[in-house]
Design a protein around this motif. Structure first.
Motif, PDB file in Angstrom:
ATOM      1  N   PHE A   1       0.856  -1.181   0.000  1.00 28.71           N
ATOM      2  CA  PHE A   1       0.000   0.000   0.000  1.00 28.71           C
ATOM      3  C   PHE A   1       0.890   1.228   0.000  1.00 28.71           C
ATOM      4  CE2 PHE A   1       0.633  -1.004   4.474  1.00 28.71           C
ATOM      5  CZ  PHE A   1       1.011   0.218   4.995  1.00 28.71           C
TER       6      PHE A   1
ATOM      7  N   ARG B   1       0.632   9.195   3.613  1.00 27.61           N
ATOM      8  CA  ARG B   1       1.440   9.315   4.833  1.00 27.61           C
ATOM      9  C   ARG B   1       2.403   8.163   5.058  1.00 27.61           C
ATOM     10  NH1 ARG B   1      -2.666  10.617   9.548  1.00 27.61           N
ATOM     11  NH2 ARG B   1      -0.772  11.166  10.676  1.00 27.61           N
ATOM     12  N   MET B   2       2.159   7.011   4.421  1.00 28.86           N
ATOM     13  CA  MET B   2       3.046   5.871   4.695  1.00 28.86           C
ATOM     14  C   MET B   2       2.893   4.812   3.596  1.00 28.86           C
ATOM     15  SD  MET B   2       1.030   3.992   7.783  1.00 28.86           S
ATOM     16  CE  MET B   2      -0.728   3.697   7.658  1.00 28.86           C
TER      17      MET B   2
ATOM     18  N   GLU C   1      11.610   8.209   6.077  1.00 25.63           N
ATOM     19  CA  GLU C   1      12.194   7.282   7.050  1.00 25.63           C
ATOM     20  C   GLU C   1      11.809   5.882   6.601  1.00 25.63           C
ATOM     21  OE1 GLU C   1      11.906   7.933  11.456  1.00 25.63           O
ATOM     22  OE2 GLU C   1      10.701   6.110  11.348  1.00 25.63           O
TER      23      GLU C   1
ATOM     24  N   ILE D   1      16.586   0.491  10.997  1.00 22.48           N
ATOM     25  CA  ILE D   1      15.919   1.786  10.811  1.00 22.48           C
ATOM     26  C   ILE D   1      16.864   2.717  10.061  1.00 22.48           C
ATOM     27  CG2 ILE D   1      14.934   3.800  11.977  1.00 22.48           C
ATOM     28  CD1 ILE D   1      14.077   1.987  14.253  1.00 22.48           C
TER      29      ILE D   1
ATOM     30  N   PHE E   1       9.171  -0.752   5.142  1.00 20.09           N
ATOM     31  CA  PHE E   1       8.099   0.098   5.665  1.00 20.09           C
ATOM     32  C   PHE E   1       8.621   1.530   5.655  1.00 20.09           C
ATOM     33  CE2 PHE E   1       7.883  -3.957   8.125  1.00 20.09           C
ATOM     34  CZ  PHE E   1       6.736  -4.457   7.540  1.00 20.09           C
TER      35      PHE E   1
ATOM     36  N   THR F   1       7.667   6.086   5.809  1.00 18.91           N
ATOM     37  CA  THR F   1       6.789   7.240   5.705  1.00 18.91           C
ATOM     38  C   THR F   1       6.556   7.482   4.212  1.00 18.91           C
ATOM     39  OG1 THR F   1       8.715   8.692   5.777  1.00 18.91           O
ATOM     40  CG2 THR F   1       7.639   8.199   7.886  1.00 18.91           C
TER      41      THR F   1
ATOM     42  N   THR G   1       8.539   4.024  15.741  1.00 26.33           N
ATOM     43  CA  THR G   1       9.419   5.191  15.716  1.00 26.33           C
ATOM     44  C   THR G   1       8.587   6.452  15.972  1.00 26.33           C
ATOM     45  OG1 THR G   1       9.224   5.880  13.388  1.00 26.33           O
ATOM     46  CG2 THR G   1      10.642   3.977  13.845  1.00 26.33           C
ATOM     47  N   ASP G   2       9.219   7.602  15.879  1.00 22.04           N
ATOM     48  CA  ASP G   2       8.487   8.860  16.066  1.00 22.04           C
ATOM     49  C   ASP G   2       7.528   9.139  14.922  1.00 22.04           C
ATOM     50  OD1 ASP G   2       9.610   9.439  18.442  1.00 22.04           O
ATOM     51  OD2 ASP G   2      11.112  10.832  17.654  1.00 22.04           O
ATOM     52  N   ARG G   3       7.644   8.368  13.824  1.00 28.19           N
ATOM     53  CA  ARG G   3       6.831   8.683  12.645  1.00 28.19           C
ATOM     54  C   ARG G   3       5.930   7.549  12.196  1.00 28.19           C
ATOM     55  NH1 ARG G   3      10.830  11.111   8.309  1.00 28.19           N
ATOM     56  NH2 ARG G   3       8.916  11.775   7.303  1.00 28.19           N
ATOM     57  N   MET G   4       6.252   6.308  12.585  1.00 26.49           N
ATOM     58  CA  MET G   4       5.430   5.193  12.092  1.00 26.49           C
ATOM     59  C   MET G   4       5.641   3.954  12.942  1.00 26.49           C
ATOM     60  SD  MET G   4       7.536   4.130   8.695  1.00 26.49           S
ATOM     61  CE  MET G   4       9.305   3.861   8.765  1.00 26.49           C
TER      62      MET G   4
ATOM     63  N   ASP H   1      -0.698  16.510  14.679  1.00 35.88           N
ATOM     64  CA  ASP H   1      -0.982  15.286  13.925  1.00 35.88           C
ATOM     65  C   ASP H   1      -2.498  15.184  13.701  1.00 35.88           C
ATOM     66  OD1 ASP H   1       0.498  12.061  14.051  1.00 35.88           O
ATOM     67  OD2 ASP H   1      -1.533  12.449  13.368  1.00 35.88           O
ATOM     68  N   PRO H   2      -2.914  14.933  12.444  1.00 34.59           N
ATOM     69  CA  PRO H   2      -4.356  14.821  12.183  1.00 34.59           C
ATOM     70  C   PRO H   2      -4.984  13.576  12.795  1.00 34.59           C
ATOM     71  CG  PRO H   2      -3.083  14.290  10.215  1.00 34.59           C
ATOM     72  CD  PRO H   2      -2.096  14.792  11.242  1.00 34.59           C
ATOM     73  N   GLY H   3      -4.150  12.747  13.422  1.00 34.73           N
ATOM     74  CA  GLY H   3      -4.641  11.483  13.991  1.00 34.73           C
ATOM     75  C   GLY H   3      -3.984  10.324  13.278  1.00 34.73           C
ATOM     76  N   LYS H   4      -3.914   9.208  13.986  1.00 33.53           N
ATOM     77  CA  LYS H   4      -3.225   8.038  13.437  1.00 33.53           C
ATOM     78  C   LYS H   4      -3.975   7.467  12.244  1.00 33.53           C
ATOM     79  CE  LYS H   4      -3.033   3.736  15.311  1.00 33.53           C
ATOM     80  NZ  LYS H   4      -2.641   2.598  16.185  1.00 33.53           N
ATOM     81  N   GLU H   5      -3.268   7.276  11.146  1.00 31.57           N
ATOM     82  CA  GLU H   5      -3.805   6.523  10.004  1.00 31.57           C
ATOM     83  C   GLU H   5      -3.334   5.081  10.157  1.00 31.57           C
ATOM     84  OE1 GLU H   5      -3.581   8.055   5.807  1.00 31.57           O
ATOM     85  OE2 GLU H   5      -2.275   6.311   5.559  1.00 31.57           O
ATOM     86  N   GLU H   6      -4.220   4.135   9.900  1.00 35.23           N
ATOM     87  CA  GLU H   6      -3.888   2.729  10.125  1.00 35.23           C
ATOM     88  C   GLU H   6      -4.260   1.920   8.875  1.00 35.23           C
ATOM     89  OE1 GLU H   6      -5.909   1.220  13.592  1.00 35.23           O
ATOM     90  OE2 GLU H   6      -4.660  -0.570  13.715  1.00 35.23           O
ATOM     91  N   VAL H   7      -3.395   0.998   8.514  1.00 31.64           N
ATOM     92  CA  VAL H   7      -3.707   0.069   7.423  1.00 31.64           C
ATOM     93  C   VAL H   7      -3.638  -1.346   7.994  1.00 31.64           C
ATOM     94  CG1 VAL H   7      -3.056  -0.838   5.164  1.00 31.64           C
ATOM     95  CG2 VAL H   7      -2.777   1.595   5.643  1.00 31.64           C
TER      96      VAL H   7
ATOM     97  N   PHE I   1      -0.327  -1.532  10.260  1.00 28.07           N
ATOM     98  CA  PHE I   1       0.702  -0.542   9.935  1.00 28.07           C
ATOM     99  C   PHE I   1       0.108   0.826  10.225  1.00 28.07           C
ATOM    100  CE2 PHE I   1       1.138  -3.997   6.707  1.00 28.07           C
ATOM    101  CZ  PHE I   1       2.318  -4.539   7.185  1.00 28.07           C
ATOM    102  N   SER I   2       0.896   1.734  10.744  1.00 25.10           N
ATOM    103  CA  SER I   2       0.303   3.038  11.055  1.00 25.10           C
ATOM    104  C   SER I   2       1.329   4.153  11.063  1.00 25.10           C
ATOM    105  CB  SER I   2      -0.394   2.997  12.413  1.00 25.10           C
ATOM    106  OG  SER I   2       0.556   2.991  13.455  1.00 25.10           O
ATOM    107  N   THR I   3       0.794   5.363  10.998  1.00 20.12           N
ATOM    108  CA  THR I   3       1.609   6.521  11.334  1.00 20.12           C
ATOM    109  C   THR I   3       1.839   6.474  12.850  1.00 20.12           C
ATOM    110  OG1 THR I   3      -0.398   7.846  11.541  1.00 20.12           O
ATOM    111  CG2 THR I   3       0.690   7.849   9.387  1.00 20.12           C
TER     112      THR I   3
END
Lengths: 164, 164
Positions: free
Chosen positions: A38, A42-43, A71, A119, A140, A142, B40-43, B67-73, B140-142
Motif C-alpha cells: 500500500f 502518509r506511509m 524514514e 531503521i 516500511f 513514511t 518510531t516517532d513517525r510510524m 498530527d491529524p490522527g493516526k492513520e492505520e492500514v 501498519f500506522s503513522t
C-alpha cells in the motif's frame, strides 16, 4: 520467491510486482523487484526482492518540502542480505559492483537475517545486496517520494520501471 | 498463532508480545494480543492476534497536536476476521458483545481474508472480531498515539497492559 518465503499474496498483489533497473540497463547486476502493498499520502509498505547477487544502488532520501525525508524500516524475511550504511568499513560478505567503487561509498556492513530490522533515518546513504540465495525483505516507510531519491551513481535514472 | 501463520519471529519479538484487556477484565471476550515490530516517532508496525471470538472494542484515533490522527492500514494474515466501520448495517458473520449494544455502534461489516487490506483514515470509528479460528493481522500506522485513543465504551481504561 515471495510466496516461497511464506507471504500470502492476492492476485492484485501479483499484478503489482514491478522491477526497477534505475536506468542502468543491467538489472541482474543492479536492480530490485518491488511489490507495493500500500502507498498512502502518509506511509507505505513494500516487499523488495533481490535476485542472487543483485545490488540496489546506493541512494538516500532527502527532505521534500515540509517532509524531513523518507524514514524507512527494513525487516528481513528470507535469504542472504547485507545492507551498507555510514560507519567503519566492515565490508566482508558483499562486494562492490565491478568498476563502480565511486558509486558505492558506504562500507559499513549490516547482515540482515530473517526478523532483523534496520531503521534508516532520512538522509542515510545506503545500498544493499543479496548473497547466493537472493533475498526478500519488507520496506516500511513514511510517505514514498521515490522520484526525489538521490543516487551516488550519476548514471542512475530513477523513473525507469519495467512492468512485471 | 503468529508463527503458525508463517511469520518468522526473533527471540526479541517473542518477548515483546503483550496483551491488552482495555481495563474491562474479561480479556477472552474483549481484548487483543499485540506484537510491536517497531515504533518510531513517525510510524509503527504491529502484529495483532485475536483469540477465537475475541473482540477489540470500538475506538478511533483522534487528532493529537499537529498530527491529524493516526492513520492505520490493516492487512489480513490468517484466520477469520471481520472489521466494523461507518456505513450501512451489514453485520452478519459477527456479533455484538452481550449486553454492549451501545458500545459497538459501527455495523458495516468488512471481511478481511489473508492479503486483504483496509485503510482506516484518522477518526474512523472501528472495532474488529475473530471467528472460530481466531485471527492474525498486520497493523501498519503513522505515529502510535495509543494513549490518546477514544473508545465508545466508557468503561475502557486504555493503559491496562498485561505482559505476555
Amino acid at each position: 520467491m515471495i510466496e516461497a518465503a511464506g507471504i500470502y499474496l492476492t492476485e492484485t498483489d501479483k499484478k503489482n510486482i514491478t522491477a526497477a533497473d534505475f536506468g542502468l540497463s543491467d538489472i541482474k547486476k543492479e536492480g530490485v523487484q518491488i511489490l507495493t502493498l500500500f502507498d498512502t499520502d502518509r506511509m507505505a509498505a513494500k516487499i523488495l526482492v533481490l535476485l542472487p547477487y543483485q545490488t540496489e544502488p546506493e541512494h538516500w532520501h532527502p527532505p521534500v518540502g515540509d517532509d524531513p525525508g523518507k524514514e524507512e524500516v527494513i525487516r528481513g524475511i528470507w535469504g542472504d542480505l547485507t545492507f551498507y550504511i555510514p560507519g567503519e568499513d566492515t565490508l566482508e560478505k558483499g562486494f562492490i559492483v565491478e568498476g563502480k567503487d565511486l558509486c558505492y561509498t558506504m562500507r559499513n556492513e549490516v547482515v540482515i537475517n530473517p526478523g532483523d530490522q534496520l531503521i534508516l533515518p532520512p538522509g542515510t546513504k545506503h545500498w544493499f545486496q543479496a548473497g547466493e540465495r537472493g533475498a526478500v525483505m519488507y520496506s516500511f516507510s513514511t510517505k514514498v517520494t521515490d522520484l526525489m531519491d538521490r543516487f551516488t551513481d550519476p548514471q542512475v535514472v530513477r523513473d525507469t520501471v519495467i512492468e512485471g
